[in-house]
Design a protein around this motif. Sequence first.
Motif, PDB file in Angstrom:
ATOM      1  N   LEU A   1       0.824  -1.195   0.000  1.00 15.76           N
ATOM      2  CA  LEU A   1       0.000   0.000   0.000  1.00 15.76           C
ATOM      3  C   LEU A   1       0.869   1.259   0.000  1.00 15.76           C
ATOM      4  O   LEU A   1       0.556   2.243  -0.686  1.00 15.76           O
ATOM      5  N   CYS A   2       1.952   1.237   0.748  1.00 14.75           N
ATOM      6  CA  CYS A   2       2.897   2.356   0.735  1.00 14.75           C
ATOM      7  C   CYS A   2       3.412   2.610  -0.680  1.00 14.75           C
ATOM      8  O   CYS A   2       3.547   3.765  -1.117  1.00 14.75           O
ATOM      9  N   SER A   3       3.690   1.540  -1.407  1.00 13.31           N
ATOM     10  CA  SER A   3       4.164   1.669  -2.785  1.00 13.31           C
ATOM     11  C   SER A   3       3.089   2.304  -3.670  1.00 13.31           C
ATOM     12  O   SER A   3       3.390   3.154  -4.522  1.00 13.31           O
ATOM     13  N   ALA A   4       1.845   1.901  -3.469  1.00 17.04           N
ATOM     14  CA  ALA A   4       0.751   2.474  -4.252  1.00 17.04           C
ATOM     15  C   ALA A   4       0.626   3.975  -4.003  1.00 17.04           C
ATOM     16  O   ALA A   4       0.446   4.766  -4.942  1.00 17.04           O
ATOM     17  N   VAL A   5       0.738   4.379  -2.749  1.00 21.65           N
ATOM     18  CA  VAL A   5       0.654   5.793  -2.408  1.00 21.65           C
ATOM     19  C   VAL A   5       1.791   6.572  -3.066  1.00 21.65           C
ATOM     20  O   VAL A   5       1.585   7.666  -3.613  1.00 21.65           O
ATOM     21  N   GLU A   6       2.987   6.014  -3.033  1.00 22.31           N
ATOM     22  CA  GLU A   6       4.121   6.711  -3.640  1.00 22.31           C
ATOM     23  C   GLU A   6       3.967   6.794  -5.152  1.00 22.31           C
ATOM     24  O   GLU A   6       4.367   7.781  -5.769  1.00 22.31           O
ATOM     25  N   MET A   7       3.368   5.787  -5.776  1.00 21.50           N
ATOM     26  CA  MET A   7       3.106   5.848  -7.213  1.00 21.50           C
ATOM     27  C   MET A   7       2.133   6.969  -7.541  1.00 21.50           C
ATOM     28  O   MET A   7       2.322   7.706  -8.519  1.00 21.50           O
ATOM     29  N   VAL A   8       1.098   7.114  -6.741  1.00 20.14           N
ATOM     30  CA  VAL A   8       0.132   8.190  -6.956  1.00 20.14           C
ATOM     31  C   VAL A   8       0.802   9.550  -6.793  1.00 20.14           C
ATOM     32  O   VAL A   8       0.622  10.460  -7.623  1.00 20.14           O
ATOM     33  N   HIS A   9       1.587   9.693  -5.749  1.00 15.77           N
ATOM     34  CA  HIS A   9       2.282  10.964  -5.517  1.00 15.77           C
ATOM     35  C   HIS A   9       3.227  11.282  -6.676  1.00 15.77           C
ATOM     36  O   HIS A   9       3.254  12.415  -7.182  1.00 15.77           O
TER      37      HIS A   9
ATOM     38  N   THR B   1      -2.671   3.840 -12.554  1.00 15.60           N
ATOM     39  CA  THR B   1      -3.434   2.606 -12.698  1.00 15.60           C
ATOM     40  C   THR B   1      -2.768   1.453 -11.969  1.00 15.60           C
ATOM     41  O   THR B   1      -3.458   0.605 -11.378  1.00 15.60           O
ATOM     42  N   ARG B   2      -1.454   1.403 -11.992  1.00 21.14           N
ATOM     43  CA  ARG B   2      -0.742   0.357 -11.251  1.00 21.14           C
ATOM     44  C   ARG B   2      -1.001   0.486  -9.757  1.00 21.14           C
ATOM     45  O   ARG B   2      -1.151  -0.516  -9.049  1.00 21.14           O
ATOM     46  N   ALA B   3      -1.078   1.713  -9.270  1.00 25.22           N
ATOM     47  CA  ALA B   3      -1.325   1.932  -7.847  1.00 25.22           C
ATOM     48  C   ALA B   3      -2.652   1.314  -7.409  1.00 25.22           C
ATOM     49  O   ALA B   3      -2.730   0.608  -6.392  1.00 25.22           O
TER      50      ALA B   3
END
Length: 308
Positions: free
Chosen positions: A82-90, A132-134
């Motif tokens: 989930l941390c990775s998803a947030v960083e992808m969005v940012h 989209t990956r996030a």
Amino acid sequence: MTSMDIFRDETRDPEALAYVLGIRDAVEARLLQVLEGAGDIPDNLTAAMEHALIAPSKRVRPVLLYLIAEPDAKAEDAVLNLCSAVEMVHTASLILDDLPCMDDAQMRRERPTTHVAFGQATAILSAIALLTRAFGIIAELDVPPLVRTRLAAILSKAVGHKGLAAGQEVDLNGRNGLTDETEIERLNWLKTGVLFVACAEMGAVFRDMNSNETGYVRDFARHLGLAFQTADDLLDKSVDPNEIGKDVNKDSGKATIVSLYGEHRARMTCLEHIDAAKLALRASGVRRAPIEALMDRYLKSKIKFDEE
């Protein structure tokens, strides 16, 4: 005791800071993992995504999420994803923010912006791919379905027409109409605060915090996000771009707390938000030492205190 006194009196905790930096390293490692296996997509697109995502960064938002979630060994894998998803969005938001049609930035995270390195079209596609990956990562989380739904709803709201997208629109086409601190703080909330709060709230969801505790966590993150944005506005006026790894003076001619009220007022506003954030954090029941170490490491260093 003033906000400045509270912040100056903070004692550094080397163990807490080491813990925070360890989490940041774990997030960095997971980002590399979630981008692996992408051999079936164009090399240029993969390179653009990696260029933006794996660039040097503080990773404040995902680390904050992890610190609030405080996962046990069983939940750690899901939290890091989930941390990775947030960083992808940012990161996707930064790619779009830097485009010539928006801020037209040349440097971000100590390297050329993605559109400079790969062209505008590939930059836009890389931002879409990261977004989209996030959400794909969230859909794949090994957590109960209701939790996945809540996490996706929180993050999508932060990104969309009531969050980052709205903030960028106001920044581009409505900034000249802002005339006072309340209006600027509203813009700062949309540009920065919403994603900080989303990260904190997602951490609270993982931790299964009650509504009262979650309210304090949200209040903490709101003030923290506003402090970060005001600190960035101060940096935009006062430092060399090589010192912070991105363009400066991008807010020239724009209404900010700095431009309307001066650096001293902006500095005090930032410190007041830090004070309010720490009060809410104390009331939330979350372990304070690592989060305060995070703030001390990545926020205090941005502010030049008046010594008189």
